[in-house]
Scaffold this motif. Sequence first.
Motif, PDB file in Angstrom:
ATOM      1  N   GLY A  66     173.339  69.734  10.704  1.00 37.93           N
ATOM      2  CA  GLY A  66     174.655  69.219  11.032  1.00 37.93           C
ATOM      3  C   GLY A  66     175.140  68.194  10.020  1.00 37.93           C
ATOM      4  N   ALA A  67     176.418  67.910  10.040  1.00 39.62           N
ATOM      5  CA  ALA A  67     177.003  66.939   9.129  1.00 39.62           C
ATOM      6  C   ALA A  67     176.292  65.593   9.260  1.00 39.62           C
ATOM      7  N   GLY A  68     175.814  65.055   8.160  1.00 49.71           N
ATOM      8  CA  GLY A  68     175.144  63.765   8.171  1.00 49.71           C
ATOM      9  C   GLY A  68     173.728  63.782   8.692  1.00 49.71           C
ATOM     10  N   GLU A  69     173.198  64.957   9.025  1.00 54.61           N
ATOM     11  CA  GLU A  69     171.858  65.063   9.585  1.00 54.61           C
ATOM     12  C   GLU A  69     170.828  65.262   8.478  1.00 54.61           C
ATOM     13  N   VAL A  70     169.622  64.739   8.699  1.00 53.83           N
ATOM     14  CA  VAL A  70     168.510  64.950   7.778  1.00 53.83           C
ATOM     15  C   VAL A  70     167.473  65.824   8.480  1.00 53.83           C
ATOM     16  N   VAL A  71     167.198  66.979   7.878  1.00 50.67           N
ATOM     17  CA  VAL A  71     166.216  67.913   8.419  1.00 50.67           C
ATOM     18  C   VAL A  71     165.087  68.062   7.406  1.00 50.67           C
ATOM     19  N   ALA A  72     163.865  67.788   7.827  1.00 54.15           N
ATOM     20  CA  ALA A  72     162.696  67.981   6.973  1.00 54.15           C
ATOM     21  C   ALA A  72     162.085  69.339   7.261  1.00 54.15           C
ATOM     22  N   ILE A  73     161.506  69.944   6.230  1.00 56.47           N
ATOM     23  CA  ILE A  73     160.801  71.214   6.375  1.00 56.47           C
ATOM     24  C   ILE A  73     159.363  70.999   5.943  1.00 56.47           C
ATOM     25  N   VAL A  74     158.424  71.259   6.844  1.00 56.31           N
ATOM     26  CA  VAL A  74     157.007  71.080   6.560  1.00 56.31           C
ATOM     27  C   VAL A  74     156.270  72.360   6.926  1.00 56.31           C
ATOM     28  N   GLY A  75     155.038  72.466   6.441  1.00 52.30           N
ATOM     29  CA  GLY A  75     154.214  73.626   6.759  1.00 52.30           C
ATOM     30  C   GLY A  75     153.090  73.753   5.759  1.00 52.30           C
ATOM     31  N   PRO A  76     152.180  74.698   5.966  1.00 53.74           N
ATOM     32  CA  PRO A  76     151.042  74.877   5.056  1.00 53.74           C
ATOM     33  C   PRO A  76     151.505  75.249   3.652  1.00 53.74           C
ATOM     34  N   SER A  77     150.657  75.013   2.667  1.00 50.49           N
ATOM     35  CA  SER A  77     150.967  75.423   1.294  1.00 50.49           C
ATOM     36  C   SER A  77     151.241  76.923   1.249  1.00 50.49           C
ATOM     37  N   GLY A  78     152.278  77.305   0.498  1.00 52.43           N
ATOM     38  CA  GLY A  78     152.596  78.715   0.342  1.00 52.43           C
ATOM     39  C   GLY A  78     153.372  79.335   1.475  1.00 52.43           C
ATOM     40  N   CYS A  79     153.912  78.512   2.387  1.00 51.61           N
ATOM     41  CA  CYS A  79     154.612  79.076   3.548  1.00 51.61           C
ATOM     42  C   CYS A  79     156.090  79.373   3.266  1.00 51.61           C
ATOM     43  N   GLY A  80     156.561  79.096   2.057  1.00 51.97           N
ATOM     44  CA  GLY A  80     157.937  79.453   1.702  1.00 51.97           C
ATOM     45  C   GLY A  80     158.933  78.322   1.780  1.00 51.97           C
ATOM     46  N   LYS A  81     158.459  77.076   1.809  1.00 52.26           N
ATOM     47  CA  LYS A  81     159.386  75.937   1.942  1.00 52.26           C
ATOM     48  C   LYS A  81     160.361  75.863   0.762  1.00 52.26           C
ATOM     49  N   SER A  82     159.826  75.909  -0.460  1.00 51.43           N
ATOM     50  CA  SER A  82     160.691  75.809  -1.636  1.00 51.43           C
ATOM     51  C   SER A  82     161.569  77.047  -1.792  1.00 51.43           C
ATOM     52  N   THR A  83     161.033  78.207  -1.436  1.00 53.37           N
ATOM     53  CA  THR A  83     161.844  79.429  -1.466  1.00 53.37           C
ATOM     54  C   THR A  83     163.027  79.305  -0.509  1.00 53.37           C
TER      55      THR A  83
END
Length: 257
Positions: A26-43
């Motif tokens: 949402g507007a102004g919201e900060v969402v973090a993405i976490v997970g095991p190595s190789g789970c596709g976060k950067s993709t």
Amino acid sequence: MDLIAETISHRFDALDVLHDVSFTVGAGEVVAIVGPSGCGKSTLLSILGGLLQPTAGRALLRGAPPPGSLNPLTFVFQDFALLPWASVAENVAFPLLHTSQSALQRAAAVDDALGRTRLLDFRAVFPKQLSGGMRQRVGIARALVVRPAILLMDEPLSALDSQTRELLMEDFVDLLADGTMGAVYVTHNLEEAVRLADRIVVLSRRPGRIRKVVSVPVKRRERDEASVRTQLLELQNELWSLIRTEAIDAEREVQHA
């Protein structure tokens, strides 16, 4: 302006990387993405920012960008990617070179970005003369100069020492405090996720699926208070319990690759 991930799946040849990932920032919201190595976060971040087209699903923006925004989405990478032959001010001005802004408008925008990142006294300095933390500040200023609606941050602190990481985390908290700009923050560091995010998307081992979306119940500006440290540590432990087994499996997979 909202950023929407809508049933995103992706594969590289025969390798499934992401499967049916959906959430909204949402507007102004900060969402973090976490997970095991190789789970596709950067993709996933590359897909959200338009650098990569998903195999299925889509990323879209909804609503108007903030006033004066030249680019609704802007990346901050782990690699500072600065121009070594350009000064700090010239590096920050680089995204503005092909805009319709006048030279006076560009100079004002650069000064504003440098002021927000405490770099005004370093405007004439070259990247090789700066520490890693200062170089990352230049990268942040370069992102801010286009007045984005949402920052897309890919492990922006992982290459830095612990003291510098702590100082830059405080900078991020301050920069995002007024709610005019949101962020998607990819990180392996669960403490960073808990300190910065409003919600945390936990991905499974590859192909990355959403295991859980965890809300942080403490307001960002209150998270440095001693009275909430136990609560935040418990949340950090909850996140670790969600990914621990798959993180161990992912590490073994890398070691035997």
